[in-house]
Write a protein that holds these residues in place. Sequence first.
Motif, mmCIF file in Angstrom:
data_model
loop_
_atom_site.group_PDB
_atom_site.id
_atom_site.type_symbol
_atom_site.label_atom_id
_atom_site.label_comp_id
_atom_site.label_asym_id
_atom_site.label_seq_id
_atom_site.Cartn_x
_atom_site.Cartn_y
_atom_site.Cartn_z
ATOM 1 N N LYS A 194 0.840 -1.209 0.000
ATOM 2 C CA LYS A 194 0.000 0.000 0.000
ATOM 3 C C LYS A 194 0.868 1.250 0.000
ATOM 4 C CE LYS A 194 -4.039 -1.712 2.506
ATOM 5 N NZ LYS A 194 -3.647 -3.118 2.672
ATOM 6 N N GLY A 195 0.273 2.355 -0.434
ATOM 7 C CA GLY A 195 0.941 3.642 -0.279
ATOM 8 C C GLY A 195 1.460 4.226 -1.577
ATOM 9 N N GLU A 196 2.185 5.320 -1.436
ATOM 10 C CA GLU A 196 2.696 6.045 -2.612
ATOM 11 C C GLU A 196 4.113 5.591 -2.936
ATOM 12 O OE1 GLU A 196 0.432 10.335 -2.371
ATOM 13 O OE2 GLU A 196 2.604 10.245 -2.215
ATOM 14 N N VAL A 197 4.388 5.463 -4.228
ATOM 15 C CA VAL A 197 5.753 5.114 -4.647
ATOM 16 C C VAL A 197 6.178 6.111 -5.722
ATOM 17 C CG1 VAL A 197 7.239 3.333 -5.653
ATOM 18 C CG2 VAL A 197 5.310 2.654 -4.215
ATOM 19 N N GLY A 198 7.288 6.767 -5.492
ATOM 20 C CA GLY A 198 7.815 7.703 -6.492
ATOM 21 C C GLY A 198 8.659 6.938 -7.504
ATOM 22 N N THR A 199 8.611 7.334 -8.765
ATOM 23 C CA THR A 199 9.385 6.627 -9.793
ATOM 24 C C THR A 199 10.121 7.642 -10.669
ATOM 25 O OG1 THR A 199 7.613 6.721 -11.413
ATOM 26 C CG2 THR A 199 7.631 4.806 -9.982
ATOM 27 N N ARG A 200 11.209 7.189 -11.282
ATOM 28 C CA ARG A 200 11.885 8.080 -12.241
ATOM 29 C C ARG A 200 11.221 7.972 -13.601
ATOM 30 N NH1 ARG A 200 17.714 5.957 -11.570
ATOM 31 N NH2 ARG A 200 18.269 7.374 -13.258
ATOM 32 N N VAL A 201 10.840 6.743 -13.966
ATOM 33 C CA VAL A 201 10.066 6.547 -15.205
ATOM 34 C C VAL A 201 8.970 5.529 -14.902
ATOM 35 C CG1 VAL A 201 11.814 7.098 -16.949
ATOM 36 C CG2 VAL A 201 11.734 4.809 -15.968
ATOM 37 N N LEU A 202 7.870 5.631 -15.627
ATOM 38 C CA LEU A 202 6.747 4.724 -15.391
ATOM 39 C C LEU A 202 6.315 4.106 -16.719
ATOM 40 C CD1 LEU A 202 4.437 3.656 -13.521
ATOM 41 C CD2 LEU A 202 3.175 5.740 -14.086
ATOM 42 N N ALA A 203 6.254 2.746 -16.759
ATOM 43 C CA ALA A 203 5.773 2.062 -17.967
ATOM 44 C C ALA A 203 4.392 1.502 -17.668
ATOM 45 C CB ALA A 203 6.738 0.945 -18.353
ATOM 46 N N GLY A 204 3.405 1.946 -18.405
ATOM 47 C CA GLY A 204 2.037 1.438 -18.243
ATOM 48 C C GLY A 204 1.854 0.229 -19.141
ATOM 49 N N ALA A 205 1.899 -0.977 -18.530
ATOM 50 C CA ALA A 205 1.666 -2.221 -19.293
ATOM 51 C C ALA A 205 0.433 -2.866 -18.697
ATOM 52 C CB ALA A 205 2.881 -3.137 -19.177
ATOM 53 N N ASP A 206 -0.582 -2.018 -18.424
ATOM 54 C CA ASP A 206 -1.722 -2.461 -17.624
ATOM 55 C C ASP A 206 -2.976 -2.713 -18.456
ATOM 56 O OD1 ASP A 206 -1.617 0.267 -18.051
ATOM 57 O OD2 ASP A 206 -2.524 0.827 -16.150
ATOM 58 N N GLY A 207 -2.769 -3.212 -19.666
ATOM 59 C CA GLY A 207 -3.894 -3.742 -20.435
ATOM 60 C C GLY A 207 -4.755 -2.702 -21.133
ATOM 61 N N PRO A 208 -5.826 -3.182 -21.813
ATOM 62 C CA PRO A 208 -6.592 -2.315 -22.725
ATOM 63 C C PRO A 208 -7.242 -1.100 -22.080
ATOM 64 C CG PRO A 208 -7.673 -4.464 -22.421
ATOM 65 C CD PRO A 208 -6.319 -4.574 -21.820
ATOM 66 N N THR A 209 -7.679 -1.208 -20.814
ATOM 67 C CA THR A 209 -8.349 -0.051 -20.196
ATOM 68 C C THR A 209 -7.374 0.733 -19.310
ATOM 69 O OG1 THR A 209 -9.101 -1.416 -18.361
ATOM 70 C CG2 THR A 209 -10.637 -1.152 -20.200
ATOM 71 N N SER A 210 -6.100 0.545 -19.542
ATOM 72 C CA SER A 210 -4.977 1.140 -18.806
ATOM 73 C C SER A 210 -5.271 2.377 -17.944
ATOM 74 C CB SER A 210 -3.895 1.497 -19.832
ATOM 75 O OG SER A 210 -2.859 2.220 -19.223
ATOM 76 N N LEU A 211 -5.088 2.202 -16.638
ATOM 77 C CA LEU A 211 -5.217 3.337 -15.712
ATOM 78 C C LEU A 211 -4.113 4.358 -16.005
ATOM 79 C CD1 LEU A 211 -6.581 4.086 -12.703
ATOM 80 C CD2 LEU A 211 -4.229 3.619 -12.049
#
Length: 346
Positions: A85-102
């Motif tokens: 749970k919680g917040e995670v900071g990232t330097r880069v983010l890859a959205g590989a979360d499928g067709p309705t991608s959040l």
Amino acid sequence: MREVGVKAERFALNEVRRGLIFSPSGEVLELERGRKEALVLDREAFDKHLAELAVEEGVELWLRTRCVDVRDTKKPTILLTGRKKGEVGTRVLAGADGPTSLVARKSGMMGRRRFIRCVQAEVKTEVEPDTVEVYLGGPSIGLFGWVVPAGEVARIGMGTLRGDPGEGLRSLLKSLSPRLRGEPKKLSFGLIPYDPPRHLVKDSVLLVGDAACQVKPLTGGGIYLGLSCALKASEALSHSLEREDPASLKLYSKEVRRTFGREFMLGRKLRELMSVLSDGELDALVKCLNEPRLREEILKKADFDHHSSLLEVILSNLPLLLTSLGPGALTRMALKGMIGLDLRGI
Ligand SMILES: Cc1cc2nc3c(=O)[nH]c(=O)nc-3n(C[C@H](O)[C@H](O)[C@H](O)COP(=O)(O)OP(=O)(O)OC[C@H]3O[C@@H](n4cnc5c(N)ncnc54)[C@H](O)[C@@H]3O)c2cc1C
């Protein structure tokens, strides 16, 4: 699979060597070159294997955890819920979360995406173990039905852009009933994204796989394209992290466009062509493609993963096809921008 260095053979339930394409009235186009064209995968085992490979390379896997928000595309922070749970900071983010991608929605890259609605069941069926069957038109309303041998069962499914795919599947199962040897099991629903987003990268966020609509427009198959684009994404991500330069993520968009841009564009044209044809015209199209010379040409040029060559065969034989399809199809194809008509001077 060879291209991305994944050994998929041991996850293969069947090897596909032959395709049968059925027109609405039952005209059949048989395509076979006497060689292996594709593998039918045990998807669960294959996905698990990919996850294990990633962990071996140092990926930290957080199971039973969902991302529920993405804040700021320049210095992305994700909000997680579930086991982690919680917040995670990232330097880069890859959205590989499928067709309705959040990730696509939250970073403003979703566009006005349409979806092919699919429903699939597994049924014990009398099938040739190396043959995929495709059913055009009829109840599939703009897309197609399929019968794919998968070990002990066949995956029988239907995909539509409009209407209820369940209705189409019921009708397909009814027409196949003499060959069915059991009740439909493992009913699954799914969405295949149809309209590619305008952008694959925004600041430090990129999209890949179904999240980026990286599917073959004609069939909706996304495993090959998704993996191939994931390789390009990983190269751009490494580059960007090593040089601390988020701008170099743009290289990924460029590479995807360079490699698959034409394929996506022509594949979509082919899909649009199929969707403007009536059942009668689909019958005429399949009949025409069955002419020995055209069939030879398709077998010589067409490729399981790259469908643009099929459109090239169709376009290079347009006069013959239009004679078979008739003037109604010509008008609808022209209105959809499928074929150019110069109206100046009329
Ligand atoms: C019925 C059907 C049949 C198909 N048959 C074929 C076929 O024969 N051949 C072929 O090539 N393709 C086929 N496809 C398409 C193929 O399944 C997809 O292209 C492929 O799975 C895309 O992979 P992906 O990893 O991009 O997305 P997905 O497989 O959708 O994976 C996305 C992952 O992200 C996770 N996720 C989503 N949202 C969140 C979140 N908010 N937080 C955390 N995790 C999240 C999901 O749980 C999932 O694990 C088919 C699709 C359907 C619907």
